[in-house]
Design a protein around this motif. Structure first.
Motif, mmCIF file in Angstrom:
data_model
loop_
_atom_site.group_PDB
_atom_site.id
_atom_site.type_symbol
_atom_site.label_atom_id
_atom_site.label_comp_id
_atom_site.label_asym_id
_atom_site.label_seq_id
_atom_site.Cartn_x
_atom_site.Cartn_y
_atom_site.Cartn_z
ATOM 1 N N ASN A 122 0.848 -1.186 0.000
ATOM 2 C CA ASN A 122 0.000 0.000 0.000
ATOM 3 C C ASN A 122 0.885 1.238 0.000
ATOM 4 O OD1 ASN A 122 -2.006 1.966 0.411
ATOM 5 N ND2 ASN A 122 -1.820 1.771 2.634
ATOM 6 N N HIS A 123 0.738 2.051 -1.047
ATOM 7 C CA HIS A 123 1.490 3.295 -1.150
ATOM 8 C C HIS A 123 0.505 4.455 -1.143
ATOM 9 C CE1 HIS A 123 5.037 0.884 -2.132
ATOM 10 N NE2 HIS A 123 4.321 0.275 -3.060
ATOM 11 N N ASP A 124 0.038 4.825 0.042
ATOM 12 C CA ASP A 124 -0.879 5.955 0.190
ATOM 13 C C ASP A 124 -2.101 5.777 -0.718
ATOM 14 O OD1 ASP A 124 -1.854 8.334 1.179
ATOM 15 O OD2 ASP A 124 -0.817 9.560 -0.319
ATOM 16 N N GLN A 125 -2.823 4.671 -0.516
ATOM 17 C CA GLN A 125 -4.045 4.339 -1.242
ATOM 18 C C GLN A 125 -3.802 3.901 -2.686
ATOM 19 O OE1 GLN A 125 -7.424 4.340 0.157
ATOM 20 N NE2 GLN A 125 -6.159 4.286 1.990
ATOM 21 N N LEU A 126 -2.544 3.799 -3.107
ATOM 22 C CA LEU A 126 -2.212 3.128 -4.358
ATOM 23 C C LEU A 126 -1.853 1.700 -3.980
ATOM 24 C CD1 LEU A 126 0.003 5.738 -6.248
ATOM 25 C CD2 LEU A 126 -2.277 4.981 -6.891
ATOM 26 N N LEU A 127 -2.718 0.759 -4.327
ATOM 27 C CA LEU A 127 -2.549 -0.607 -3.861
ATOM 28 C C LEU A 127 -1.907 -1.480 -4.922
ATOM 29 C CD1 LEU A 127 -6.022 -1.191 -2.144
ATOM 30 C CD2 LEU A 127 -3.927 -0.243 -1.156
ATOM 31 N N GLU A 128 -0.786 -2.078 -4.567
ATOM 32 C CA GLU A 128 -0.165 -3.088 -5.418
ATOM 33 C C GLU A 128 -0.847 -4.415 -5.109
ATOM 34 O OE1 GLU A 128 2.053 -2.570 -7.717
ATOM 35 O OE2 GLU A 128 2.538 -0.470 -7.258
ATOM 36 N N THR A 129 -1.485 -5.014 -6.095
ATOM 37 C CA THR A 129 -2.296 -6.205 -5.862
ATOM 38 C C THR A 129 -1.945 -7.317 -6.831
ATOM 39 O OG1 THR A 129 -4.102 -5.618 -7.388
ATOM 40 C CG2 THR A 129 -4.203 -4.708 -5.161
ATOM 41 N N GLU A 130 -2.456 -8.503 -6.506
ATOM 42 C CA GLU A 130 -2.320 -9.660 -7.392
ATOM 43 C C GLU A 130 -3.669 -10.358 -7.478
ATOM 44 O OE1 GLU A 130 -0.074 -13.972 -7.398
ATOM 45 O OE2 GLU A 130 1.092 -12.196 -6.818
ATOM 46 N N SER A 141 -6.509 1.988 -7.566
ATOM 47 C CA SER A 141 -6.722 3.155 -6.717
ATOM 48 C C SER A 141 -8.139 3.665 -6.922
ATOM 49 C CB SER A 141 -5.715 4.268 -7.033
ATOM 50 O OG SER A 141 -5.804 4.646 -8.399
ATOM 51 N N LEU A 142 -8.605 4.477 -5.979
ATOM 52 C CA LEU A 142 -9.925 5.070 -6.070
ATOM 53 C C LEU A 142 -9.908 6.278 -6.997
ATOM 54 C CD1 LEU A 142 -10.859 5.051 -2.277
ATOM 55 C CD2 LEU A 142 -11.823 3.541 -4.028
ATOM 56 N N LEU A 143 -11.066 6.580 -7.571
ATOM 57 C CA LEU A 143 -11.211 7.818 -8.318
ATOM 58 C C LEU A 143 -11.135 9.008 -7.351
ATOM 59 C CD1 LEU A 143 -14.114 6.878 -10.729
ATOM 60 C CD2 LEU A 143 -11.913 7.818 -11.452
ATOM 61 N N PRO A 144 -10.707 10.170 -7.837
ATOM 62 C CA PRO A 144 -10.712 11.369 -6.978
ATOM 63 C C PRO A 144 -12.110 11.639 -6.437
ATOM 64 C CG PRO A 144 -9.488 11.779 -9.006
ATOM 65 C CD PRO A 144 -10.153 10.435 -9.173
ATOM 66 N N LYS A 145 -12.180 12.005 -5.173
ATOM 67 C CA LYS A 145 -13.446 12.309 -4.489
ATOM 68 C C LYS A 145 -14.423 11.133 -4.518
ATOM 69 C CE LYS A 145 -13.016 17.240 -5.570
ATOM 70 N NZ LYS A 145 -13.645 18.427 -6.202
ATOM 71 N N SER A 146 -13.883 9.940 -4.524
ATOM 72 C CA SER A 146 -14.736 8.755 -4.551
ATOM 73 C C SER A 146 -15.542 8.634 -3.266
ATOM 74 C CB SER A 146 -13.885 7.495 -4.732
ATOM 75 O OG SER A 146 -14.673 6.319 -4.607
ATOM 76 N N MET A 147 -16.770 8.108 -3.386
ATOM 77 C CA MET A 147 -17.605 7.866 -2.216
ATOM 78 C C MET A 147 -17.214 6.565 -1.521
ATOM 79 S SD MET A 147 -21.142 6.602 -4.087
ATOM 80 C CE MET A 147 -21.879 6.077 -2.539
ATOM 81 N N PHE A 148 -16.346 5.793 -2.155
ATOM 82 C CA PHE A 148 -15.915 4.525 -1.572
ATOM 83 C C PHE A 148 -14.653 4.720 -0.739
ATOM 84 C CE2 PHE A 148 -17.667 3.235 -5.871
ATOM 85 C CZ PHE A 148 -18.923 2.939 -5.377
ATOM 86 N N SER A 149 -14.341 3.705 0.046
ATOM 87 C CA SER A 149 -13.119 3.730 0.845
ATOM 88 C C SER A 149 -12.486 2.346 0.815
ATOM 89 C CB SER A 149 -13.415 4.145 2.291
ATOM 90 O OG SER A 149 -14.292 3.212 2.904
ATOM 91 N N ILE A 150 -11.208 2.304 1.105
ATOM 92 C CA ILE A 150 -10.467 1.050 1.113
ATOM 93 C C ILE A 150 -9.905 0.821 2.501
ATOM 94 C CG2 ILE A 150 -8.500 -0.219 0.177
ATOM 95 C CD1 ILE A 150 -8.707 1.458 -2.337
ATOM 96 N N ASP A 151 -10.186 -0.348 3.048
ATOM 97 C CA ASP A 151 -9.574 -0.735 4.318
ATOM 98 C C ASP A 151 -8.286 -1.474 3.984
ATOM 99 O OD1 ASP A 151 -8.796 -1.637 6.771
ATOM 100 O OD2 ASP A 151 -10.745 -2.477 7.346
ATOM 101 N N VAL A 152 -7.160 -0.759 4.080
ATOM 102 C CA VAL A 152 -5.879 -1.323 3.651
ATOM 103 C C VAL A 152 -5.376 -2.392 4.619
ATOM 104 C CG1 VAL A 152 -5.223 0.738 2.363
ATOM 105 C CG2 VAL A 152 -4.606 0.547 4.776
ATOM 106 N N HIS A 168 -5.543 1.780 -12.930
ATOM 107 C CA HIS A 168 -6.735 0.970 -12.730
ATOM 108 C C HIS A 168 -7.553 1.628 -11.629
ATOM 109 C CE1 HIS A 168 -5.559 -2.554 -15.185
ATOM 110 N NE2 HIS A 168 -4.330 -2.246 -14.809
ATOM 111 N N ARG A 169 -8.695 2.207 -11.991
ATOM 112 C CA ARG A 169 -9.532 2.926 -11.038
ATOM 113 C C ARG A 169 -10.653 2.013 -10.533
ATOM 114 N NH1 ARG A 169 -6.693 7.121 -9.033
ATOM 115 N NH2 ARG A 169 -6.566 8.930 -10.439
ATOM 116 N N ILE A 170 -10.847 1.995 -9.225
ATOM 117 C CA ILE A 170 -11.912 1.202 -8.608
ATOM 118 C C ILE A 170 -13.232 1.947 -8.779
ATOM 119 C CG2 ILE A 170 -12.779 0.289 -6.423
ATOM 120 C CD1 ILE A 170 -9.826 0.030 -5.546
#
Length: 213
Positions: A122-130, A141-152, A168-170
């Motif tokens: 996790n790099h400040d809400q930029l998630l490296e995933t597999e 990552s989330l779109l700017p001002k997204s209504m969603f949140s990520i529990d890292v 890749h935008r969620i």
């Protein structure tokens, strides 16, 4: 930096901002179209299918812990009685009102799927995933001002993402998954052909919500 030297970082930022704005507008327009164009009988049918697939009671579908995931599946993956997806129907009817960049993004949204991703870094809400299914590594990552949140703090998330600009935008609410003892048959079969693989993942991605925390 010389004035004659291209500022590639600034170019990427501007292109990313424009792509994000186009995607946000596309999704906002779809959301506004969806309400008045939703058949109530169709939605009742969808709720019963969702409940059966996820293994919950149908009266739970409208509860806070499930409604956001139902609405996402209903909008993008549910197959109507006439054999189409609601987002696809929106694009077909509104195509003449959409810009060329929005139409390009619409094609990516049409093929978006619910995919279980393992958070590696996790790099400040930029998630490296597999991806559990394909093994593909991607940064989401989330779109700017997204209504969603990520529990890292979660290891596994069920995510719908779209390649937008350079990222890749969620575009759906990430669902935390408990996959320590997940049942292997829940894994949708992966086909050799990419188009068949996407169809399989779009059809079966909902099943991963059985593992939602």
């Amino acid at each position: 930096m010389s004035s004659s030297t291209p500022d590639f970082a600034a170019f990427r930022r501007e292109k990313q901002q424009n792509a994000d704005e186009n995607l946000i507008k596309l999704l906002t327009d779809f959301e506004q179209w969806l309400g008045p164009n939703t058949n109530l009988r169709e939605k009742v049918r969808a709720k019963h299918i969702f409940a059966e697939k996820v293994k919950i009671n149908v009266d739970e579908v409208d509860q806070p812990g499930w409604s956001v995931f139902f609405e996402d599946w209903f909008a993008f993956d549910y197959i109507t009685v006439i054999g189409t997806h609601l987002f696809d129907m929106f694009i077909k009817k509104q195509a003449d009102k959409l810009s060329a960049p929005e139409l390009q993004l619409a094609g990516l949204v049409m093929t978006s799927v619910l995919e279980p991703l393992q958070i590696k870094e996790n790099h400040d809400q930029l998630l490296e995933t597999e991806s559990l299914q394909s093994g593909e590594r991607k940064t989401v990552s989330l779109l700017p001002k997204s209504m969603f949140s990520i529990d890292v703090k979660e290891e596994w998330l069920l995510v719908r993402s779209v390649y937008c600009g350079f990222q890749h935008r969620i575009i759906s609410n990430p669902a935390p998954l408990e996959l320590t003892d997940f049942i292997l048959p829940l894994t949708p079969p992966l086909e050799t052909e990419r188009s068949r693989q996407l169809t399989s993942m779009k059809e079966h991605g909902l099943l991963w919500l059985r593992q939602k925390k």
